[in-house]
Design an enzyme around this catalytic site. Structure first.
Site, mmCIF file in Angstrom:
data_model
loop_
_atom_site.group_PDB
_atom_site.id
_atom_site.type_symbol
_atom_site.label_atom_id
_atom_site.label_comp_id
_atom_site.label_asym_id
_atom_site.label_seq_id
_atom_site.Cartn_x
_atom_site.Cartn_y
_atom_site.Cartn_z
ATOM 1 N N SER A 192 0.971 -1.322 -0.014
ATOM 2 C CA SER A 192 0.065 -0.109 0.002
ATOM 3 C C SER A 192 0.980 1.216 -0.075
ATOM 4 O O SER A 192 2.129 1.227 0.045
ATOM 5 C CB SER A 192 -0.904 -0.012 1.245
ATOM 6 O OG SER A 192 -1.637 1.294 1.135
ATOM 7 N N CYS A 194 -4.289 -2.636 -0.559
ATOM 8 C CA CYS A 194 -4.578 -3.894 -1.206
ATOM 9 C C CYS A 194 -4.952 -5.175 0.019
ATOM 10 O O CYS A 194 -4.202 -4.982 1.120
ATOM 11 C CB CYS A 194 -3.552 -4.522 -1.949
ATOM 12 S SG CYS A 194 -3.020 -3.283 -3.545
ATOM 13 N N HIS A 206 -0.166 15.796 0.008
ATOM 14 C CA HIS A 206 0.399 17.130 -0.762
ATOM 15 C C HIS A 206 -0.258 18.406 -0.458
ATOM 16 O O HIS A 206 -1.417 18.303 -0.216
ATOM 17 C CB HIS A 206 0.382 16.986 -2.297
ATOM 18 C CG HIS A 206 1.136 15.820 -2.860
ATOM 19 N ND1 HIS A 206 2.333 15.631 -3.023
ATOM 20 C CD2 HIS A 206 0.578 14.558 -3.124
ATOM 21 C CE1 HIS A 206 2.618 14.409 -3.224
ATOM 22 N NE2 HIS A 206 1.507 13.877 -3.593
#
Length: 269
Positions: free
Chosen positions: A119, A147, A124
């Site tokens: 993962s 996942c 940001h």
């Protein structure tokens, strides 16, 4: 389809479903002068610098049961920060039970209770300002992609409480497929009706909310805007008592227009 502890579906190999939560928050502020604007941007850069954002993402990793493999972080010039964490399956306290799939707010980071395989988690930040209207905004974009069986939605409650936000937009998507032992494809492994069900009631009471859900595509979208507006919460470096006659109404209109444009995703002239 929910995989309960009593009726767990046997899969053929690894669960290949990819579940991604995108969490976006916005802070809006009015600054009267260039000096106040620069001070606001400096404050935001300090409040949400790469070190603090890394701590937030590490706590997200704890909530979803991840082991941190690598961290890349950067503070940018003149403003903004980014952090990317690669994670793998972490220490397992217990196999995910039925509660792991409930549509309910997730925990704050105090213990590890979920499984996770390969993962990544990223953030940001984007401080910016209007060239002439005195409006400054700050946006943070966070993506949690997992996942396997667990859903990153369990980290949503903590993310909401980690940011002081006027507007939130959240997207959740399940991609790919996994197979049962008969070879049949499973395109989702848990029930979900709305992202709102993962938000605490006391938070939902504070926001106007809109849902857009595409159930056949396993795509879910929720956006939120604060209901109550107190002008003093949006002035940086001064209060409304210091405004000249007529300024309070003018500034309020500018701020509400900015927030509506962000919330509805279009310019309002």
């Amino acid at each position: 389809m929910t995989l309960s502890s009593e009726q767990r579906i046997t899969l053929h190999g690894f669960n290949n479903l990819t579940k991604t939560l995108s969490f976006n928050m916005y802070d809006v502020c009015f600054t009267k002068t260039k000096e106040e604007r620069d001070a606001y941007i400096e404050y935001i850069d300090e409040q949400y610098n790469a070190d603090r954002l890394t701590k937030i993402l590490k706590n997200v990793s704890d909530i979803i049961g991840a082991h941190v493999l690598n961290i890349a972080q950067q503070d940018y010039v003149p403003q903004g920060s980014s952090v990317t964490i690669l994670v793998s399956e972490g220490p397992v306290v217990e196999v995910p039970d039925e509660s792991s799939y409930d549509e309910s707010p997730g925990p704050l980071p105090d213990n590890v209770v979920f499984q996770l395989d390969k993962s990544h988690i990223t953030v940001h930040t984007y401080p910016e300002f209007h060239p002439t209207e005195g409006i400054s905004t700050f946006r943070a974009d966070i993506d949690v992609s997992t996942c396997g069986e667990i859903s990153p939605l369990k980290a949503l409650n903590y993310l909401i409480h980690s940011f002081d936000t006027d507007i939130m937009t959240m997207d959740y998507r399940v991609r790919g497929f996994t197979r049962n032992i008969e070879g049949d494809k499973l395109f989702i492994d848990h029930e979900i009706n709305s992202i709102q069900n993962y938000i605490p009631d006391e938070v939902k009471e504070l926001y106007d909310m809109i849902d857009v859900n595409i159930y056949p595509e396993n795509i879910f979208h929720t956006k939120c805007k604060l209901k109550n507006f107190d002008l003093n919460n949006y002035l940086f470096g001064f209060t409304k008592d210091e405004l000249k006659p007529g300024e309070e109404k003018e500034i309020t209109a500018k701020l509400k227009k900015e927030m509506d444009e962000i919330f509805y995703g279009k310019n309002m002239n």
